[in-house]
Scaffold this motif. Sequence first.
Motif, mmCIF file in Angstrom:
data_model
loop_
_atom_site.group_PDB
_atom_site.id
_atom_site.type_symbol
_atom_site.label_atom_id
_atom_site.label_comp_id
_atom_site.label_asym_id
_atom_site.label_seq_id
_atom_site.Cartn_x
_atom_site.Cartn_y
_atom_site.Cartn_z
ATOM 1 N N SER A 193 -2.570 -4.728 -14.322
ATOM 2 C CA SER A 193 -2.746 -3.484 -13.564
ATOM 3 C C SER A 193 -2.198 -3.673 -12.155
ATOM 4 O O SER A 193 -2.168 -4.799 -11.641
ATOM 5 N N PRO A 194 -1.759 -2.604 -11.498
ATOM 6 C CA PRO A 194 -1.254 -2.726 -10.127
ATOM 7 C C PRO A 194 -2.343 -3.235 -9.178
ATOM 8 O O PRO A 194 -3.490 -2.791 -9.246
ATOM 9 N N VAL A 195 -1.977 -4.166 -8.315
ATOM 10 C CA VAL A 195 -2.874 -4.706 -7.295
ATOM 11 C C VAL A 195 -2.264 -4.377 -5.932
ATOM 12 O O VAL A 195 -1.132 -4.756 -5.646
ATOM 13 N N ILE A 196 -3.005 -3.642 -5.098
ATOM 14 C CA ILE A 196 -2.514 -3.203 -3.792
ATOM 15 C C ILE A 196 -3.060 -4.135 -2.721
ATOM 16 O O ILE A 196 -4.277 -4.285 -2.572
ATOM 17 N N ASP A 197 -2.169 -4.749 -1.972
ATOM 18 C CA ASP A 197 -2.555 -5.699 -0.945
ATOM 19 C C ASP A 197 -3.034 -4.971 0.305
ATOM 20 O O ASP A 197 -2.267 -4.237 0.936
ATOM 21 N N CYS A 198 -4.300 -5.161 0.661
ATOM 22 C CA CYS A 198 -4.895 -4.516 1.844
ATOM 23 C C CYS A 198 -5.414 -5.570 2.819
ATOM 24 O O CYS A 198 -6.496 -5.432 3.395
ATOM 25 N N GLN A 199 -4.643 -6.629 2.972
ATOM 26 C CA GLN A 199 -5.003 -7.671 3.928
ATOM 27 C C GLN A 199 -4.598 -7.248 5.337
ATOM 28 O O GLN A 199 -3.606 -6.538 5.520
ATOM 29 N N PRO A 200 -5.351 -7.677 6.354
ATOM 30 C CA PRO A 200 -4.987 -7.338 7.737
ATOM 31 C C PRO A 200 -3.628 -7.936 8.107
ATOM 32 O O PRO A 200 -3.231 -8.971 7.571
ATOM 33 N N LEU A 203 -10.300 0.632 -7.881
ATOM 34 C CA LEU A 203 -11.337 -0.315 -7.481
ATOM 35 C C LEU A 203 -10.972 -0.919 -6.128
ATOM 36 O O LEU A 203 -9.849 -1.392 -5.951
ATOM 37 N N HIS A 204 -11.906 -0.880 -5.173
ATOM 38 C CA HIS A 204 -11.635 -1.501 -3.872
ATOM 39 C C HIS A 204 -12.577 -2.669 -3.643
ATOM 40 O O HIS A 204 -13.788 -2.500 -3.536
ATOM 41 N N HIS A 205 -11.980 -3.871 -3.583
ATOM 42 C CA HIS A 205 -12.735 -5.102 -3.321
ATOM 43 C C HIS A 205 -12.271 -5.652 -1.976
ATOM 44 O O HIS A 205 -11.112 -6.011 -1.811
ATOM 45 N N SER A 206 -13.186 -5.727 -1.007
ATOM 46 C CA SER A 206 -12.803 -6.109 0.354
ATOM 47 C C SER A 206 -12.697 -7.615 0.550
ATOM 48 O O SER A 206 -12.157 -8.071 1.565
ATOM 49 N N GLY A 207 -13.203 -8.411 -0.399
ATOM 50 C CA GLY A 207 -13.098 -9.862 -0.286
ATOM 51 C C GLY A 207 -14.374 -10.566 -0.683
ATOM 52 O O GLY A 207 -15.417 -9.945 -0.918
ATOM 53 N N GLY A 208 -14.303 -11.883 -0.787
ATOM 54 C CA GLY A 208 -15.459 -12.666 -1.204
ATOM 55 C C GLY A 208 -15.380 -13.023 -2.676
ATOM 56 O O GLY A 208 -14.481 -12.597 -3.408
ATOM 57 N N ASN A 209 -16.336 -13.813 -3.126
ATOM 58 C CA ASN A 209 -16.317 -14.330 -4.491
ATOM 59 C C ASN A 209 -17.014 -13.437 -5.503
ATOM 60 O O ASN A 209 -16.845 -13.628 -6.708
ATOM 61 N N ARG A 210 -17.803 -12.491 -5.018
ATOM 62 C CA ARG A 210 -18.539 -11.635 -5.941
ATOM 63 C C ARG A 210 -17.568 -10.841 -6.810
ATOM 64 O O ARG A 210 -16.665 -10.171 -6.318
ATOM 65 N N GLY A 223 -8.677 -6.536 -0.321
ATOM 66 C CA GLY A 223 -8.537 -6.938 1.073
ATOM 67 C C GLY A 223 -9.448 -6.139 1.978
ATOM 68 O O GLY A 223 -9.865 -5.035 1.640
ATOM 69 N N PRO A 224 -9.768 -6.688 3.161
ATOM 70 C CA PRO A 224 -10.760 -6.063 4.047
ATOM 71 C C PRO A 224 -10.223 -5.016 5.010
ATOM 72 O O PRO A 224 -11.011 -4.426 5.747
ATOM 73 N N GLU A 225 -8.893 -4.776 5.024
ATOM 74 C CA GLU A 225 -8.348 -3.807 5.982
ATOM 75 C C GLU A 225 -8.597 -2.392 5.474
ATOM 76 O O GLU A 225 -7.877 -1.866 4.635
ATOM 77 N N GLU A 226 -9.657 -1.773 6.015
ATOM 78 C CA GLU A 226 -10.075 -0.453 5.540
ATOM 79 C C GLU A 226 -9.002 0.607 5.764
ATOM 80 O O GLU A 226 -8.857 1.535 4.971
ATOM 81 N N TYR A 227 -8.251 0.480 6.857
ATOM 82 C CA TYR A 227 -7.231 1.485 7.130
ATOM 83 C C TYR A 227 -6.170 1.485 6.035
ATOM 84 O O TYR A 227 -5.772 2.543 5.534
ATOM 85 N N LEU A 228 -5.690 0.313 5.638
ATOM 86 C CA LEU A 228 -4.676 0.240 4.595
ATOM 87 C C LEU A 228 -5.234 0.721 3.252
ATOM 88 O O LEU A 228 -4.544 1.411 2.496
ATOM 89 N N ALA A 229 -6.482 0.363 2.967
ATOM 90 C CA ALA A 229 -7.098 0.828 1.724
ATOM 91 C C ALA A 229 -7.199 2.349 1.722
ATOM 92 O O ALA A 229 -6.952 3.001 0.697
ATOM 93 N N GLY A 230 -7.543 2.916 2.877
ATOM 94 C CA GLY A 230 -7.634 4.370 2.974
ATOM 95 C C GLY A 230 -6.292 5.046 2.778
ATOM 96 O O GLY A 230 -6.191 6.066 2.081
ATOM 97 N N ARG A 231 -5.233 4.484 3.372
ATOM 98 C CA ARG A 231 -3.908 5.058 3.197
ATOM 99 C C ARG A 231 -3.435 4.930 1.752
ATOM 100 O O ARG A 231 -2.806 5.839 1.201
ATOM 101 N N TRP A 257 0.832 -1.212 0.000
ATOM 102 C CA TRP A 257 0.000 0.000 0.000
ATOM 103 C C TRP A 257 0.861 1.254 0.000
ATOM 104 O O TRP A 257 0.446 2.295 -0.490
ATOM 105 N N ARG A 258 2.064 1.173 0.540
ATOM 106 C CA ARG A 258 2.955 2.333 0.548
ATOM 107 C C ARG A 258 3.439 2.678 -0.856
ATOM 108 O O ARG A 258 3.906 3.784 -1.097
ATOM 109 N N GLN A 259 3.357 1.730 -1.784
ATOM 110 C CA GLN A 259 3.799 1.945 -3.159
ATOM 111 C C GLN A 259 2.642 2.308 -4.088
ATOM 112 O O GLN A 259 2.837 2.419 -5.295
ATOM 113 N N ALA A 260 1.457 2.492 -3.534
ATOM 114 C CA ALA A 260 0.293 2.821 -4.361
ATOM 115 C C ALA A 260 0.532 4.106 -5.134
ATOM 116 O O ALA A 260 0.986 5.105 -4.580
ATOM 117 N N ALA A 261 0.242 4.068 -6.435
ATOM 118 C CA ALA A 261 0.475 5.223 -7.302
ATOM 119 C C ALA A 261 -0.576 5.233 -8.405
ATOM 120 O O ALA A 261 -1.181 4.206 -8.715
#
Length: 339
Positions: A138-145, A118-125, A33-41, A20-24
Amino acid sequence: MNPAVPKKSSAKPAAGTVSWRQAAPAPVVLLTGPEEYLAGRAMENIRLQQRSQAPDTEVIRVDAAAYTAGELTLIASPSLFGEAKLIEASNLAHMSEEFLIDTLAYLRDPAPDTVLVLHHSGGNRGKKLLDAVKAAKSPVIDCQPFKKDADKADFVTQEFRTAKRRIDAGAVRALVSALGSSLSELAAACQQLINDAPGEITEETVEKYYGGRVEATAFKVADAALAGRAGAALSMLRHALATGVDPVPLVAALAMKVRGVARVADLRGSSASLAKDLGMAPWQVDQARRDAQRFSSESLIRAVQVLAEADAQVKGAGRDPVYAVERAVTVIALAASGR
Protein backbone atom coordinates in the motif's frame (compact mmCIF):
# COMPACT_ATOMS: atom_id res chain seq x y z
CA MET A 1 -21.90 5.55 -9.13
CA ASN A 2 -18.25 6.57 -9.46
CA PRO A 3 -16.01 4.07 -7.68
CA ALA A 4 -14.03 5.41 -4.73
CA VAL A 5 -10.92 3.41 -5.51
CA PRO A 6 -9.81 1.02 -8.21
CA LYS A 7 -11.31 -2.43 -8.00
CA LYS A 8 -8.92 -5.18 -7.01
CA SER A 9 -8.41 -6.22 -10.62
CA SER A 10 -7.56 -2.65 -11.72
CA ALA A 11 -4.31 -0.72 -11.53
CA LYS A 12 -3.47 0.81 -8.17
CA PRO A 13 -1.38 3.84 -7.26
CA ALA A 14 2.32 3.12 -7.04
CA ALA A 15 3.23 1.32 -3.81
CA GLY A 16 6.11 2.23 -1.55
CA THR A 17 7.10 5.45 0.18
CA VAL A 18 6.07 8.59 -1.72
CA SER A 19 6.00 12.33 -1.08
CA TRP A 20 2.99 13.94 0.61
CA ARG A 21 2.45 15.89 -2.61
CA GLN A 22 1.82 12.57 -4.39
CA ALA A 23 -0.79 11.38 -1.88
CA ALA A 24 -3.77 9.87 -3.70
CA PRO A 25 -6.73 7.61 -2.89
CA ALA A 26 -6.03 3.88 -2.63
CA PRO A 27 -7.75 1.04 -0.75
CA VAL A 28 -5.31 1.61 2.15
CA VAL A 29 -2.92 4.56 2.60
CA LEU A 30 -0.45 4.97 5.46
CA LEU A 31 0.74 8.41 6.61
CA THR A 32 3.79 7.94 8.77
CA GLY A 33 5.66 10.55 10.78
CA PRO A 34 5.06 13.24 13.42
CA GLU A 35 4.85 16.31 11.14
CA GLU A 36 1.16 17.15 11.50
CA TYR A 37 1.27 19.84 8.83
CA LEU A 38 2.48 17.42 6.14
CA ALA A 39 -0.03 14.79 7.25
CA GLY A 40 -2.78 17.39 7.01
CA ARG A 41 -1.74 18.44 3.51
CA ALA A 42 -1.50 14.80 2.39
CA MET A 43 -5.00 14.16 3.74
CA GLU A 44 -6.31 17.23 1.91
CA ASN A 45 -4.87 15.90 -1.34
CA ILE A 46 -6.57 12.56 -0.82
CA ARG A 47 -9.91 14.16 0.09
CA LEU A 48 -9.89 16.48 -2.91
CA GLN A 49 -9.05 13.71 -5.36
CA GLN A 50 -11.55 11.36 -3.76
CA ARG A 51 -14.37 13.89 -4.02
CA SER A 52 -13.45 14.63 -7.62
CA GLN A 53 -13.87 10.91 -8.37
CA ALA A 54 -16.90 10.38 -6.17
CA PRO A 55 -18.59 13.65 -5.03
CA ASP A 56 -20.97 11.81 -2.69
CA THR A 57 -18.13 10.24 -0.68
CA GLU A 58 -18.94 9.83 3.00
CA VAL A 59 -16.02 10.89 5.25
CA ILE A 60 -15.74 9.01 8.53
CA ARG A 61 -13.14 9.80 11.20
CA VAL A 62 -11.89 7.21 13.67
CA ASP A 63 -9.73 7.69 16.78
CA ALA A 64 -7.60 4.55 16.97
CA ALA A 65 -6.97 5.04 20.69
CA ALA A 66 -10.70 5.06 21.50
CA TYR A 67 -11.64 2.35 19.00
CA THR A 68 -13.94 -0.52 20.01
CA ALA A 69 -14.07 -4.01 18.50
CA GLY A 70 -16.07 -4.37 15.28
CA GLU A 71 -16.23 -0.64 14.52
CA LEU A 72 -14.19 -0.81 11.30
CA THR A 73 -16.28 -3.64 9.87
CA LEU A 74 -19.44 -1.68 10.61
CA ILE A 75 -18.38 1.63 9.09
CA ALA A 76 -16.74 0.03 6.03
CA SER A 77 -19.80 -2.04 5.16
CA PRO A 78 -21.72 -0.90 2.04
CA SER A 79 -24.13 1.94 2.70
CA LEU A 80 -27.81 1.86 1.79
CA PHE A 81 -27.36 4.26 -1.15
CA GLY A 82 -23.99 2.92 -2.27
CA GLU A 83 -21.89 6.02 -1.52
CA ALA A 84 -18.13 5.70 -1.55
CA LYS A 85 -16.39 6.00 1.83
CA LEU A 86 -13.24 7.70 3.06
CA ILE A 87 -12.21 6.48 6.51
CA GLU A 88 -9.60 8.64 8.25
CA ALA A 89 -8.01 6.86 11.21
CA SER A 90 -5.78 8.96 13.46
CA ASN A 91 -3.83 8.47 16.70
CA LEU A 92 -2.39 5.12 15.62
CA ALA A 93 0.61 5.69 17.90
CA HIS A 94 -1.82 4.99 20.77
CA MET A 95 -4.12 2.49 19.03
CA SER A 96 -6.23 0.10 21.07
CA GLU A 97 -5.62 -3.63 20.79
CA GLU A 98 -9.03 -3.97 19.16
CA PHE A 99 -8.05 -1.52 16.42
CA LEU A 100 -4.85 -3.47 15.75
CA ILE A 101 -6.70 -6.78 15.47
CA ASP A 102 -9.54 -5.47 13.31
CA THR A 103 -7.31 -3.51 10.95
CA LEU A 104 -4.96 -6.45 10.43
CA ALA A 105 -8.02 -8.49 9.44
CA TYR A 106 -9.29 -5.66 7.21
CA LEU A 107 -6.01 -5.55 5.27
CA ARG A 108 -6.61 -9.10 4.08
CA ASP A 109 -9.88 -8.09 2.40
CA PRO A 110 -10.36 -4.29 2.05
CA ALA A 111 -13.92 -3.14 1.38
CA PRO A 112 -14.72 -2.06 -2.20
CA ASP A 113 -15.38 1.64 -2.90
CA THR A 114 -13.61 2.50 0.35
CA VAL A 115 -10.40 4.41 1.09
CA LEU A 116 -8.82 3.79 4.50
CA VAL A 117 -6.17 6.35 5.54
CA LEU A 118 -4.07 5.52 8.59
CA HIS A 119 -1.93 8.14 10.34
CA HIS A 120 0.84 6.87 12.63
CA SER A 121 2.95 9.66 14.13
CA GLY A 122 5.75 7.38 15.38
CA GLY A 123 6.81 4.98 18.10
CA ASN A 124 6.69 1.21 18.38
CA ARG A 125 3.00 0.80 19.09
CA GLY A 126 1.32 -1.04 16.21
CA LYS A 127 4.55 -1.99 14.40
CA LYS A 128 2.93 -5.25 13.31
CA LEU A 129 0.19 -3.27 11.55
CA LEU A 130 2.66 -0.92 9.86
CA ASP A 131 4.68 -3.87 8.61
CA ALA A 132 1.50 -5.49 7.28
CA VAL A 133 0.51 -2.33 5.40
CA LYS A 134 3.95 -2.14 3.79
CA ALA A 135 3.93 -5.87 2.98
CA ALA A 136 0.59 -5.35 1.21
CA LYS A 137 2.40 -2.76 -0.98
CA SER A 138 0.00 0.00 0.00
CA PRO A 139 1.19 3.59 -0.52
CA VAL A 140 3.18 4.98 2.42
CA ILE A 141 3.31 8.80 2.70
CA ASP A 142 6.39 10.20 4.40
CA CYS A 143 5.41 12.85 6.99
CA GLN A 144 8.75 13.27 8.71
CA PRO A 145 9.82 16.79 9.77
CA PHE A 146 12.20 18.66 7.47
CA LYS A 147 15.55 18.78 9.27
CA LYS A 148 17.71 20.13 6.45
CA ASP A 149 17.45 23.68 5.13
CA ALA A 150 17.70 22.22 1.63
CA ASP A 151 14.45 20.32 2.18
CA LYS A 152 12.75 23.46 3.50
CA ALA A 153 14.03 25.45 0.53
CA ASP A 154 12.65 22.82 -1.84
CA PHE A 155 9.29 23.05 -0.04
CA VAL A 156 9.19 26.84 -0.54
CA THR A 157 10.18 26.54 -4.19
CA GLN A 158 7.45 23.97 -4.84
CA GLU A 159 4.81 26.11 -3.11
CA PHE A 160 5.56 29.04 -5.43
CA ARG A 161 5.86 26.81 -8.48
CA THR A 162 2.43 25.32 -7.75
CA ALA A 163 0.99 28.85 -7.47
CA LYS A 164 2.77 29.80 -10.74
CA ARG A 165 4.68 32.58 -9.00
CA ARG A 166 8.37 33.41 -9.28
CA ILE A 167 10.71 33.57 -6.28
CA ASP A 168 14.45 34.01 -6.55
CA ALA A 169 17.03 31.88 -4.75
CA GLY A 170 17.97 34.63 -2.30
CA ALA A 171 14.34 35.07 -1.28
CA VAL A 172 13.99 31.32 -0.71
CA ARG A 173 17.04 31.31 1.58
CA ALA A 174 15.81 34.40 3.45
CA LEU A 175 12.36 32.92 3.97
CA VAL A 176 13.77 29.64 5.31
CA SER A 177 16.10 31.56 7.60
CA ALA A 178 13.23 33.68 8.95
CA LEU A 179 10.54 31.01 9.43
CA GLY A 180 12.18 27.63 8.91
CA SER A 181 11.72 26.49 12.51
CA SER A 182 7.98 25.89 11.93
CA LEU A 183 6.75 24.28 8.72
CA SER A 184 3.19 25.53 9.22
CA GLU A 185 4.47 29.12 9.63
CA LEU A 186 6.73 28.72 6.60
CA ALA A 187 3.75 27.54 4.54
CA ALA A 188 1.59 30.41 5.80
CA ALA A 189 4.34 32.90 4.90
CA CYS A 190 4.51 31.46 1.38
CA GLN A 191 0.75 31.86 1.07
CA GLN A 192 0.85 35.43 2.35
CA LEU A 193 3.56 36.45 -0.11
CA ILE A 194 1.70 34.72 -2.95
CA ASN A 195 -1.50 36.59 -2.04
CA ASP A 196 -0.15 40.00 -1.05
CA ALA A 197 3.22 40.66 -2.70
CA PRO A 198 3.10 41.56 -6.42
CA GLY A 199 5.60 40.45 -9.03
CA GLU A 200 8.64 38.27 -8.46
CA ILE A 201 9.44 37.61 -4.81
CA THR A 202 12.96 38.83 -4.05
CA GLU A 203 15.17 38.87 -0.99
CA GLU A 204 14.14 42.51 -0.50
CA THR A 205 10.47 41.46 -0.44
CA VAL A 206 11.14 38.88 2.27
CA GLU A 207 13.22 41.40 4.22
CA LYS A 208 10.32 43.86 4.11
CA TYR A 209 7.87 41.31 5.48
CA TYR A 210 10.04 39.29 7.84
CA GLY A 211 13.29 41.20 8.41
CA GLY A 212 14.54 41.35 12.00
CA ARG A 213 12.39 38.41 13.02
CA VAL A 214 13.43 36.68 16.24
CA GLU A 215 10.56 34.90 17.96
CA ALA A 216 7.58 37.18 17.44
CA THR A 217 6.22 36.98 13.90
CA ALA A 218 3.43 38.66 12.03
CA PHE A 219 1.52 35.38 12.05
CA LYS A 220 1.98 34.78 15.77
CA VAL A 221 0.71 38.30 16.46
CA ALA A 222 -2.29 37.70 14.18
CA ASP A 223 -3.04 34.28 15.70
CA ALA A 224 -2.94 35.72 19.24
CA ALA A 225 -5.18 38.63 18.28
CA LEU A 226 -7.80 36.41 16.63
CA ALA A 227 -7.69 34.11 19.66
CA GLY A 228 -8.71 37.05 21.85
CA ARG A 229 -5.36 37.13 23.70
CA ALA A 230 -4.88 40.89 23.67
CA GLY A 231 -1.99 41.02 26.16
CA ALA A 232 0.04 38.35 24.38
CA ALA A 233 -0.68 39.85 20.95
CA LEU A 234 0.48 43.33 22.01
CA SER A 235 3.57 41.95 23.73
CA MET A 236 4.60 40.01 20.61
CA LEU A 237 3.74 42.98 18.40
CA ARG A 238 5.99 45.34 20.36
CA HIS A 239 8.81 42.78 20.31
CA ALA A 240 8.42 42.40 16.55
CA LEU A 241 8.51 46.17 16.02
CA ALA A 242 11.53 46.49 18.32
CA THR A 243 13.44 43.90 16.28
CA GLY A 244 12.79 45.72 13.02
CA VAL A 245 9.62 44.18 11.58
CA ASP A 246 7.83 46.73 9.39
CA PRO A 247 4.19 47.57 10.30
CA VAL A 248 3.08 46.84 6.71
CA PRO A 249 3.49 43.02 6.84
CA LEU A 250 2.06 42.98 10.37
CA VAL A 251 -1.15 44.58 9.09
CA ALA A 252 -1.06 42.30 6.02
CA ALA A 253 -0.95 39.19 8.24
CA LEU A 254 -3.86 40.47 10.32
CA ALA A 255 -5.80 41.30 7.16
CA MET A 256 -5.16 37.85 5.68
CA LYS A 257 -6.52 36.18 8.82
CA VAL A 258 -9.56 38.47 9.16
CA ARG A 259 -10.38 38.18 5.45
CA GLY A 260 -10.44 34.42 5.85
CA VAL A 261 -12.83 34.66 8.80
CA ALA A 262 -15.13 37.03 6.92
CA ARG A 263 -15.20 34.77 3.86
CA VAL A 264 -16.20 31.59 5.75
CA ALA A 265 -18.53 33.16 8.31
CA ASP A 266 -22.04 31.70 8.05
CA LEU A 267 -21.10 29.41 5.14
CA ARG A 268 -22.06 25.74 5.23
CA GLY A 269 -20.45 22.80 3.51
CA SER A 270 -17.29 20.73 3.71
CA SER A 271 -13.90 22.38 4.02
CA ALA A 272 -12.83 20.85 0.71
CA SER A 273 -15.81 22.20 -1.24
CA LEU A 274 -15.56 25.67 0.35
CA ALA A 275 -11.82 25.76 -0.29
CA LYS A 276 -12.41 25.14 -3.97
CA ASP A 277 -15.06 27.87 -4.18
CA LEU A 278 -13.08 30.43 -2.15
CA GLY A 279 -9.63 29.76 -3.57
CA MET A 280 -8.31 28.77 -0.14
CA ALA A 281 -6.62 25.62 1.13
CA PRO A 282 -8.90 23.33 3.22
CA TRP A 283 -6.64 23.79 6.27
CA GLN A 284 -7.09 27.55 5.93
CA VAL A 285 -10.88 27.10 5.83
CA ASP A 286 -10.75 24.97 8.99
CA GLN A 287 -8.63 27.56 10.82
CA ALA A 288 -10.84 30.44 9.68
CA ARG A 289 -13.95 28.57 10.85
CA ARG A 290 -12.44 28.07 14.30
CA ASP A 291 -11.57 31.78 14.49
CA ALA A 292 -15.03 32.79 13.21
CA GLN A 293 -16.67 31.18 16.23
CA ARG A 294 -15.24 33.96 18.41
CA PHE A 295 -16.78 36.81 16.41
CA SER A 296 -20.29 38.19 16.13
CA SER A 297 -21.37 39.89 12.91
CA GLU A 298 -20.89 43.28 14.56
CA SER A 299 -17.44 42.53 15.97
CA LEU A 300 -16.29 41.14 12.62
CA ILE A 301 -17.40 44.37 10.91
CA ARG A 302 -15.39 46.35 13.50
CA ALA A 303 -12.33 44.21 12.81
CA VAL A 304 -12.60 44.76 9.05
CA GLN A 305 -13.04 48.51 9.50
CA VAL A 306 -10.09 48.96 11.85
CA LEU A 307 -7.87 46.96 9.51
CA ALA A 308 -8.85 49.12 6.53
CA GLU A 309 -7.93 52.21 8.56
CA ALA A 310 -4.63 50.65 9.73
CA ASP A 311 -3.72 49.57 6.20
CA ALA A 312 -4.12 53.11 4.92
CA GLN A 313 -2.18 54.60 7.81
CA VAL A 314 0.84 52.25 7.64
CA LYS A 315 1.08 52.96 3.90
CA GLY A 316 1.44 56.69 4.34
CA ALA A 317 -1.99 58.12 5.18
CA GLY A 318 -1.23 58.47 8.89
CA ARG A 319 1.53 60.01 10.98
CA ASP A 320 1.96 57.12 13.42
CA PRO A 321 1.91 53.66 11.76
CA VAL A 322 2.95 51.96 15.01
CA TYR A 323 -0.10 53.35 16.82
CA ALA A 324 -2.30 52.25 13.89
CA VAL A 325 -1.19 48.63 14.04
CA GLU A 326 -1.36 48.56 17.86
CA ARG A 327 -4.92 49.87 17.72
CA ALA A 328 -5.88 47.26 15.11
CA VAL A 329 -4.44 44.43 17.21
CA THR A 330 -6.23 45.69 20.32
CA VAL A 331 -9.63 46.12 18.64
CA ILE A 332 -9.45 42.68 16.97
CA ALA A 333 -8.32 40.90 20.15
CA LEU A 334 -11.06 42.52 22.24
CA ALA A 335 -13.66 41.68 19.58
CA ALA A 336 -12.52 38.05 19.53
CA SER A 337 -12.79 37.85 23.30
CA GLY A 338 -16.37 39.16 23.22
CA ARG A 339 -15.61 42.67 24.46
